[in-house]
Enzyme design. Structure first.
Site, PDB file in Angstrom:
ATOM      1  N   ASP A   1       0.804  -1.138  -0.039  1.00 52.30           N
ATOM      2  CA  ASP A   1       0.064  -0.007  -0.085  1.00 52.30           C
ATOM      3  C   ASP A   1       0.947   1.231  -0.038  1.00 52.30           C
ATOM      4  O   ASP A   1       0.579   2.174  -0.786  1.00 52.30           O
ATOM      5  CB  ASP A   1      -1.162   0.012   1.187  1.00 52.30           C
ATOM      6  CG  ASP A   1      -2.030   1.170   1.072  1.00 52.30           C
ATOM      7  OD1 ASP A   1      -2.348   1.629  -0.156  1.00 52.30           O
ATOM      8  OD2 ASP A   1      -2.522   1.662   2.128  1.00 52.30           O
TER       9      ASP A   1
ATOM     10  N   CYS B   1     -14.599  12.700  -1.120  1.00 50.11           N
ATOM     11  CA  CYS B   1     -14.841  11.334  -0.227  1.00 50.11           C
ATOM     12  C   CYS B   1     -14.548  11.597   1.202  1.00 50.11           C
ATOM     13  O   CYS B   1     -13.702  12.137   1.531  1.00 50.11           O
ATOM     14  CB  CYS B   1     -13.770  10.475  -1.014  1.00 50.11           C
ATOM     15  SG  CYS B   1     -13.628   8.760  -0.167  1.00 50.11           S
TER      16      CYS B   1
END
Length: 383
Positions: free
Chosen positions: A141, A221
Protein backbone atom coordinates in the site's frame (compact mmCIF):
# COMPACT_ATOMS: atom_id res chain seq x y z
CA UNK A 1 17.21 -8.00 -2.21
CA UNK A 2 17.05 -11.50 -0.79
CA UNK A 3 19.73 -13.94 -1.94
CA UNK A 4 18.08 -17.13 -3.22
CA UNK A 5 19.27 -20.62 -2.33
CA UNK A 6 18.23 -24.21 -2.99
CA UNK A 7 16.08 -23.48 -6.06
CA UNK A 8 13.29 -25.93 -6.94
CA UNK A 9 11.66 -26.69 -10.31
CA UNK A 10 9.37 -23.94 -11.60
CA UNK A 11 6.47 -26.38 -11.85
CA UNK A 12 6.38 -26.65 -8.06
CA UNK A 13 6.63 -22.94 -7.30
CA UNK A 14 2.94 -22.21 -7.54
CA UNK A 15 2.02 -25.12 -5.31
CA UNK A 16 4.53 -23.84 -2.76
CA UNK A 17 3.18 -20.26 -2.94
CA UNK A 18 -0.41 -21.35 -2.40
CA UNK A 19 0.42 -23.58 0.55
CA UNK A 20 2.68 -21.08 2.31
CA UNK A 21 0.28 -18.18 1.76
CA UNK A 22 -2.57 -20.15 3.34
CA UNK A 23 -0.37 -21.18 6.27
CA UNK A 24 0.48 -17.52 6.91
CA UNK A 25 -3.17 -16.50 7.02
CA UNK A 26 -3.73 -15.10 3.55
CA UNK A 27 -7.16 -15.85 2.14
CA UNK A 28 -6.37 -15.60 -1.56
CA UNK A 29 -3.31 -15.58 -3.81
CA UNK A 30 -2.91 -15.10 -7.56
CA UNK A 31 -0.20 -14.16 -10.06
CA UNK A 32 0.03 -11.63 -12.86
CA UNK A 33 2.65 -9.93 -15.05
CA UNK A 34 4.02 -6.45 -14.32
CA UNK A 35 2.85 -5.33 -17.77
CA UNK A 36 -0.73 -6.58 -17.30
CA UNK A 37 -2.27 -3.21 -16.36
CA UNK A 38 -1.38 -1.03 -19.34
CA UNK A 39 -4.75 0.78 -19.17
CA UNK A 40 -4.31 1.73 -15.49
CA UNK A 41 -1.63 4.33 -16.20
CA UNK A 42 -3.74 6.54 -18.45
CA UNK A 43 -6.68 6.31 -16.04
CA UNK A 44 -4.47 7.41 -13.17
CA UNK A 45 -3.06 10.23 -15.29
CA UNK A 46 -6.54 11.50 -16.06
CA UNK A 47 -7.48 11.28 -12.38
CA UNK A 48 -4.52 13.44 -11.38
CA UNK A 49 -4.91 15.84 -14.30
CA UNK A 50 -8.50 16.51 -13.21
CA UNK A 51 -7.29 17.34 -9.71
CA UNK A 52 -9.35 14.56 -8.18
CA UNK A 53 -6.43 13.50 -5.99
CA UNK A 54 -6.91 16.65 -3.92
CA UNK A 55 -3.91 17.42 -1.74
CA UNK A 56 -2.37 13.97 -2.12
CA UNK A 57 0.67 15.35 -3.92
CA UNK A 58 2.45 12.03 -3.61
CA UNK A 59 0.11 10.62 -6.25
CA UNK A 60 1.29 13.19 -8.79
CA UNK A 61 4.92 12.90 -7.68
CA UNK A 62 4.99 9.12 -8.16
CA UNK A 63 2.72 9.01 -11.20
CA UNK A 64 5.22 7.46 -13.62
CA UNK A 65 6.40 4.78 -11.21
CA UNK A 66 2.87 4.05 -10.06
CA UNK A 67 1.49 3.73 -13.59
CA UNK A 68 4.03 1.14 -14.74
CA UNK A 69 5.14 -1.58 -12.30
CA UNK A 70 8.30 -2.23 -14.32
CA UNK A 71 9.32 1.38 -13.76
CA UNK A 72 9.41 0.53 -10.06
CA UNK A 73 11.60 -2.53 -10.66
CA UNK A 74 12.54 -3.26 -14.31
CA UNK A 75 13.85 -6.75 -13.51
CA UNK A 76 10.50 -8.01 -12.19
CA UNK A 77 8.89 -10.73 -14.29
CA UNK A 78 5.97 -11.75 -12.08
CA UNK A 79 3.78 -10.16 -9.42
CA UNK A 80 2.32 -12.36 -6.69
CA UNK A 81 -0.81 -10.69 -5.32
CA UNK A 82 -2.07 -11.71 -1.89
CA UNK A 83 -5.27 -10.81 -0.09
CA UNK A 84 -6.46 -10.98 3.49
CA UNK A 85 -10.10 -10.83 4.52
CA UNK A 86 -11.09 -8.18 7.08
CA UNK A 87 -14.86 -8.41 6.76
CA UNK A 88 -16.78 -7.31 9.88
CA UNK A 89 -19.11 -9.48 11.94
CA UNK A 90 -21.86 -6.85 11.74
CA UNK A 91 -23.13 -4.34 9.21
CA UNK A 92 -21.11 -1.16 9.89
CA UNK A 93 -23.90 0.97 8.45
CA UNK A 94 -26.03 0.27 11.55
CA UNK A 95 -23.65 2.36 13.65
CA UNK A 96 -24.51 5.47 11.62
CA UNK A 97 -27.83 5.70 13.49
CA UNK A 98 -26.10 5.93 16.88
CA UNK A 99 -25.27 9.63 16.72
CA UNK A 100 -23.56 9.79 20.11
CA UNK A 101 -21.13 7.10 18.94
CA UNK A 102 -18.24 7.36 16.51
CA UNK A 103 -18.09 5.35 13.30
CA UNK A 104 -14.52 4.28 12.56
CA UNK A 105 -13.84 2.52 9.27
CA UNK A 106 -13.72 -1.24 9.72
CA UNK A 107 -10.11 -1.51 8.55
CA UNK A 108 -8.88 0.85 11.29
CA UNK A 109 -10.51 -0.75 14.34
CA UNK A 110 -7.43 -2.68 15.37
CA UNK A 111 -3.73 -2.83 14.49
CA UNK A 112 -2.39 -1.10 11.41
CA UNK A 113 -2.90 -3.65 8.66
CA UNK A 114 0.36 -2.60 7.02
CA UNK A 115 2.21 -4.02 10.03
CA UNK A 116 0.14 -7.19 10.10
CA UNK A 117 0.48 -7.98 6.41
CA UNK A 118 4.01 -6.79 5.72
CA UNK A 119 5.56 -9.21 8.21
CA UNK A 120 3.70 -12.10 6.62
CA UNK A 121 4.68 -10.97 3.11
CA UNK A 122 8.34 -10.81 4.08
CA UNK A 123 8.18 -14.31 5.53
CA UNK A 124 6.60 -15.68 2.38
CA UNK A 125 8.99 -13.75 0.13
CA UNK A 126 12.05 -15.06 1.96
CA UNK A 127 10.88 -18.66 1.72
CA UNK A 128 9.94 -18.22 -1.92
CA UNK A 129 13.29 -16.64 -2.83
CA UNK A 130 15.17 -19.47 -1.18
CA UNK A 131 13.32 -22.03 -3.31
CA UNK A 132 12.84 -20.16 -6.58
CA UNK A 133 16.38 -18.98 -7.24
CA UNK A 134 14.99 -15.48 -7.81
CA UNK A 135 15.03 -12.05 -6.23
CA UNK A 136 11.96 -10.55 -4.57
CA UNK A 137 10.61 -7.24 -3.31
CA UNK A 138 7.64 -6.78 -1.00
CA UNK A 139 5.09 -3.94 -1.21
CA UNK A 140 2.08 -3.04 0.97
CA UNK A 141 0.00 0.00 0.00
CA UNK A 142 2.51 2.69 1.01
CA UNK A 143 4.72 2.02 -2.04
CA UNK A 144 3.80 3.41 -5.48
CA UNK A 145 2.09 0.20 -6.59
CA UNK A 146 -1.38 0.09 -8.16
CA UNK A 147 -2.46 -2.91 -6.14
CA UNK A 148 -6.14 -2.94 -7.08
CA UNK A 149 -5.56 -3.09 -10.87
CA UNK A 150 -2.85 -5.69 -10.33
CA UNK A 151 -5.15 -7.76 -8.12
CA UNK A 152 -7.86 -7.60 -10.78
CA UNK A 153 -5.36 -8.57 -13.48
CA UNK A 154 -4.30 -11.54 -11.33
CA UNK A 155 -7.91 -12.69 -10.92
CA UNK A 156 -8.46 -11.95 -7.23
CA UNK A 157 -11.55 -10.00 -8.22
CA UNK A 158 -12.46 -6.91 -10.19
CA UNK A 159 -12.52 -3.19 -9.56
CA UNK A 160 -16.12 -2.33 -8.83
CA UNK A 161 -17.96 0.86 -9.64
CA UNK A 162 -16.68 2.27 -6.32
CA UNK A 163 -13.12 1.67 -7.68
CA UNK A 164 -12.32 -0.80 -4.89
CA UNK A 165 -11.60 -4.47 -5.44
CA UNK A 166 -14.61 -6.79 -5.25
CA UNK A 167 -14.29 -10.53 -4.77
CA UNK A 168 -16.92 -13.20 -5.33
CA UNK A 169 -15.65 -14.89 -2.14
CA UNK A 170 -15.00 -11.91 0.14
CA UNK A 171 -17.03 -9.04 -1.23
CA UNK A 172 -15.36 -5.65 -0.78
CA UNK A 173 -13.40 -6.57 2.35
CA UNK A 174 -9.86 -7.43 1.26
CA UNK A 175 -6.46 -6.05 2.21
CA UNK A 176 -3.89 -6.41 -0.55
CA UNK A 177 -0.15 -6.91 -0.67
CA UNK A 178 2.28 -7.86 -3.41
CA UNK A 179 5.55 -9.67 -3.97
CA UNK A 180 7.45 -8.66 -7.09
CA UNK A 181 9.91 -11.28 -8.29
CA UNK A 182 12.36 -11.98 -11.10
CA UNK A 183 10.95 -15.51 -11.29
CA UNK A 184 8.79 -16.47 -14.24
CA UNK A 185 5.47 -17.77 -12.87
CA UNK A 186 2.51 -18.67 -15.05
CA UNK A 187 -0.09 -15.89 -14.62
CA UNK A 188 -3.69 -16.48 -13.60
CA UNK A 189 -6.64 -15.35 -15.69
CA UNK A 190 -7.79 -11.77 -14.97
CA UNK A 191 -10.93 -11.10 -12.99
CA UNK A 192 -14.28 -10.57 -14.68
CA UNK A 193 -16.52 -7.63 -13.76
CA UNK A 194 -19.71 -8.87 -12.08
CA UNK A 195 -21.20 -5.51 -11.07
CA UNK A 196 -23.82 -5.63 -13.81
CA UNK A 197 -26.42 -2.88 -13.54
CA UNK A 198 -26.01 -2.50 -9.76
CA UNK A 199 -25.47 1.08 -8.54
CA UNK A 200 -25.67 0.50 -4.79
CA UNK A 201 -22.17 1.75 -4.02
CA UNK A 202 -22.65 4.87 -6.14
CA UNK A 203 -26.07 5.82 -4.82
CA UNK A 204 -25.26 5.42 -1.12
CA UNK A 205 -22.28 7.81 -1.09
CA UNK A 206 -23.19 10.64 1.34
CA UNK A 207 -21.10 13.24 -0.50
CA UNK A 208 -21.62 12.09 -4.10
CA UNK A 209 -17.93 11.34 -4.57
CA UNK A 210 -18.46 9.25 -7.74
CA UNK A 211 -18.74 11.43 -10.88
CA UNK A 212 -19.48 8.26 -12.88
CA UNK A 213 -19.23 4.49 -12.41
CA UNK A 214 -15.60 3.41 -11.91
CA UNK A 215 -14.53 6.99 -11.16
CA UNK A 216 -13.96 8.74 -7.84
CA UNK A 217 -13.28 12.33 -6.87
CA UNK A 218 -11.24 12.01 -3.69
CA UNK A 219 -11.92 15.63 -2.78
CA UNK A 220 -15.53 14.67 -2.03
CA UNK A 221 -14.80 11.35 -0.34
CA UNK A 222 -15.24 11.16 3.44
CA UNK A 223 -12.27 8.83 3.73
CA UNK A 224 -10.10 11.48 2.09
CA UNK A 225 -11.63 14.32 4.09
CA UNK A 226 -11.17 12.63 7.46
CA UNK A 227 -7.74 11.10 6.82
CA UNK A 228 -5.78 12.88 4.10
CA UNK A 229 -7.20 16.40 4.25
CA UNK A 230 -5.18 18.56 6.65
CA UNK A 231 -7.25 21.73 6.90
CA UNK A 232 -10.80 22.52 7.98
CA UNK A 233 -13.45 20.22 6.52
CA UNK A 234 -15.28 22.13 3.74
CA UNK A 235 -18.66 23.27 5.03
CA UNK A 236 -20.57 21.58 2.22
CA UNK A 237 -19.55 18.11 3.45
CA UNK A 238 -19.86 18.47 7.23
CA UNK A 239 -23.49 17.50 7.70
CA UNK A 240 -23.09 14.58 5.29
CA UNK A 241 -20.24 13.20 7.39
CA UNK A 242 -22.65 12.31 10.18
CA UNK A 243 -20.70 10.43 12.85
CA UNK A 244 -18.00 9.10 10.50
CA UNK A 245 -14.81 10.22 12.22
CA UNK A 246 -12.22 8.12 10.38
CA UNK A 247 -12.91 6.82 6.90
CA UNK A 248 -16.22 5.73 5.43
CA UNK A 249 -17.46 2.19 4.74
CA UNK A 250 -20.76 3.00 3.04
CA UNK A 251 -19.81 2.05 -0.52
CA UNK A 252 -18.05 -1.11 0.71
CA UNK A 253 -20.71 -2.22 3.16
CA UNK A 254 -23.60 -1.94 0.71
CA UNK A 255 -21.99 -4.18 -1.94
CA UNK A 256 -24.27 -7.18 -2.63
CA UNK A 257 -21.26 -9.46 -3.01
CA UNK A 258 -20.57 -9.11 0.71
CA UNK A 259 -23.24 -11.72 1.40
CA UNK A 260 -20.82 -14.33 0.09
CA UNK A 261 -17.94 -13.14 2.27
CA UNK A 262 -16.51 -15.76 4.58
CA UNK A 263 -16.61 -14.87 8.27
CA UNK A 264 -13.11 -16.02 9.23
CA UNK A 265 -10.31 -13.46 9.50
CA UNK A 266 -6.92 -12.83 11.03
CA UNK A 267 -7.50 -12.31 14.78
CA UNK A 268 -5.38 -9.15 14.80
CA UNK A 269 -7.80 -7.57 12.33
CA UNK A 270 -10.92 -8.10 14.46
CA UNK A 271 -12.29 -4.91 16.00
CA UNK A 272 -10.99 -3.81 19.39
CA UNK A 273 -13.88 -3.52 21.83
CA UNK A 274 -13.08 0.14 22.53
CA UNK A 275 -13.08 1.05 18.83
CA UNK A 276 -16.21 -0.79 17.70
CA UNK A 277 -18.55 2.04 18.77
CA UNK A 278 -16.65 4.54 20.95
CA UNK A 279 -18.52 7.38 22.63
CA UNK A 280 -17.96 10.82 21.14
CA UNK A 281 -17.79 12.29 24.64
CA UNK A 282 -14.79 10.14 25.51
CA UNK A 283 -12.93 10.82 22.28
CA UNK A 284 -13.39 14.59 22.54
CA UNK A 285 -11.49 14.59 25.85
CA UNK A 286 -8.30 13.08 24.39
CA UNK A 287 -5.27 15.33 24.67
CA UNK A 288 -2.17 14.54 22.64
CA UNK A 289 -0.57 12.04 25.07
CA UNK A 290 -3.88 10.23 25.60
CA UNK A 291 -4.48 10.12 21.85
CA UNK A 292 -1.05 8.66 21.20
CA UNK A 293 -1.50 6.04 23.90
CA UNK A 294 -4.95 5.00 22.72
CA UNK A 295 -3.97 4.69 19.07
CA UNK A 296 -0.35 3.56 19.51
CA UNK A 297 -0.60 0.61 17.10
CA UNK A 298 -3.48 1.96 15.02
CA UNK A 299 -3.44 3.62 11.59
CA UNK A 300 -5.48 6.41 13.21
CA UNK A 301 -2.36 7.63 14.99
CA UNK A 302 -0.91 8.86 11.69
CA UNK A 303 -3.41 11.71 11.32
CA UNK A 304 -2.50 13.16 14.70
CA UNK A 305 -4.63 14.31 17.60
CA UNK A 306 -5.73 17.67 16.14
CA UNK A 307 -7.08 16.28 12.88
CA UNK A 308 -8.76 13.47 14.77
CA UNK A 309 -10.49 15.84 17.21
CA UNK A 310 -11.54 17.99 14.24
CA UNK A 311 -13.37 14.95 12.86
CA UNK A 312 -14.96 14.08 16.21
CA UNK A 313 -16.20 17.65 16.60
CA UNK A 314 -17.95 17.45 13.23
CA UNK A 315 -19.66 14.29 14.48
CA UNK A 316 -20.56 16.08 17.71
CA UNK A 317 -22.15 18.90 15.75
CA UNK A 318 -24.19 16.34 13.83
CA UNK A 319 -25.20 14.42 16.94
CA UNK A 320 -27.83 16.74 18.40
CA UNK A 321 -26.52 15.69 21.83
CA UNK A 322 -26.60 18.65 24.23
CA UNK A 323 -24.69 16.55 26.74
CA UNK A 324 -21.60 17.13 24.61
CA UNK A 325 -21.76 20.89 25.08
CA UNK A 326 -19.35 21.19 28.04
CA UNK A 327 -16.49 19.43 26.27
CA UNK A 328 -17.25 21.19 22.96
CA UNK A 329 -17.13 24.56 24.72
CA UNK A 330 -13.84 23.65 26.39
CA UNK A 331 -12.33 23.01 22.96
CA UNK A 332 -13.10 26.57 21.86
CA UNK A 333 -9.89 27.41 23.73
CA UNK A 334 -7.82 24.53 22.37
CA UNK A 335 -4.24 25.43 21.32
CA UNK A 336 -4.92 24.07 17.82
CA UNK A 337 -6.70 26.44 15.39
CA UNK A 338 -7.98 23.39 13.53
CA UNK A 339 -9.70 22.16 16.69
CA UNK A 340 -11.02 25.60 17.66
CA UNK A 341 -12.58 26.08 14.23
CA UNK A 342 -14.34 22.72 14.32
CA UNK A 343 -15.52 23.41 17.87
CA UNK A 344 -17.16 26.63 16.69
CA UNK A 345 -19.13 24.73 14.05
CA UNK A 346 -20.15 22.03 16.52
CA UNK A 347 -21.26 24.67 19.02
CA UNK A 348 -23.34 26.44 16.38
CA UNK A 349 -25.22 23.20 15.77
CA UNK A 350 -25.85 22.40 19.43
CA UNK A 351 -26.97 25.70 21.00
CA UNK A 352 -29.51 28.39 20.34
CA UNK A 353 -28.31 31.42 18.42
CA UNK A 354 -28.32 33.65 21.51
CA UNK A 355 -26.07 31.32 23.47
CA UNK A 356 -23.78 30.99 20.49
CA UNK A 357 -23.52 34.77 20.17
CA UNK A 358 -22.39 35.01 23.81
CA UNK A 359 -19.46 32.73 23.09
CA UNK A 360 -18.66 34.57 19.87
CA UNK A 361 -18.66 37.95 21.62
CA UNK A 362 -16.33 36.56 24.27
CA UNK A 363 -13.82 34.74 22.05
CA UNK A 364 -13.95 36.05 18.48
CA UNK A 365 -12.40 39.50 19.08
CA UNK A 366 -9.16 38.03 20.41
CA UNK A 367 -8.86 35.17 17.90
CA UNK A 368 -5.52 35.39 16.01
CA UNK A 369 -6.12 32.72 13.35
CA UNK A 370 -7.81 33.73 10.09
CA UNK A 371 -9.47 30.35 9.51
CA UNK A 372 -10.98 30.40 13.00
CA UNK A 373 -12.18 33.97 12.50
CA UNK A 374 -13.87 32.79 9.32
CA UNK A 375 -15.61 30.03 11.28
CA UNK A 376 -17.08 32.56 13.73
CA UNK A 377 -18.29 34.71 10.85
CA UNK A 378 -19.70 31.82 8.85
CA UNK A 379 -21.62 30.48 11.84
CA UNK A 380 -23.44 33.83 12.20
CA UNK A 381 -24.66 33.83 8.62
CA UNK A 382 -28.33 32.97 7.99
CA UNK A 383 -28.93 29.26 7.42
Amino acid sequence: MITPRNPVPAARLREFIDAEAKALGFDAVAVTRPDAIAEAGPRLGAFVAAGRHGTMEWMADTLKRRAHPNALWPEARSVIMLAMNYGPDENPLELLDQRDRAAISVYARNRDYHDVIKGKLKTLAQKFAARAGADVKVFVDTAPVMEKPLAAAAGLGWQGKHTNLVSRDFGSWLFLGSIFTTAEIAPDAPGVDHCGSCRSCLDICPTRAFPAPYQIDARRCISYLTIEHKGPIPHEFRAAMGNRIYGCDDCLAVCPWNKFAQATREAKLAARDDLAAPALAHLLMLDDPAFREKFAASPIKRIGRDRFIRNVLIAAGNSGESALLPVVESLLNDPSPLVRGAAIWALSRLVERGDFEKNRARLAPGEPDEDVKAEWAHAMEPA
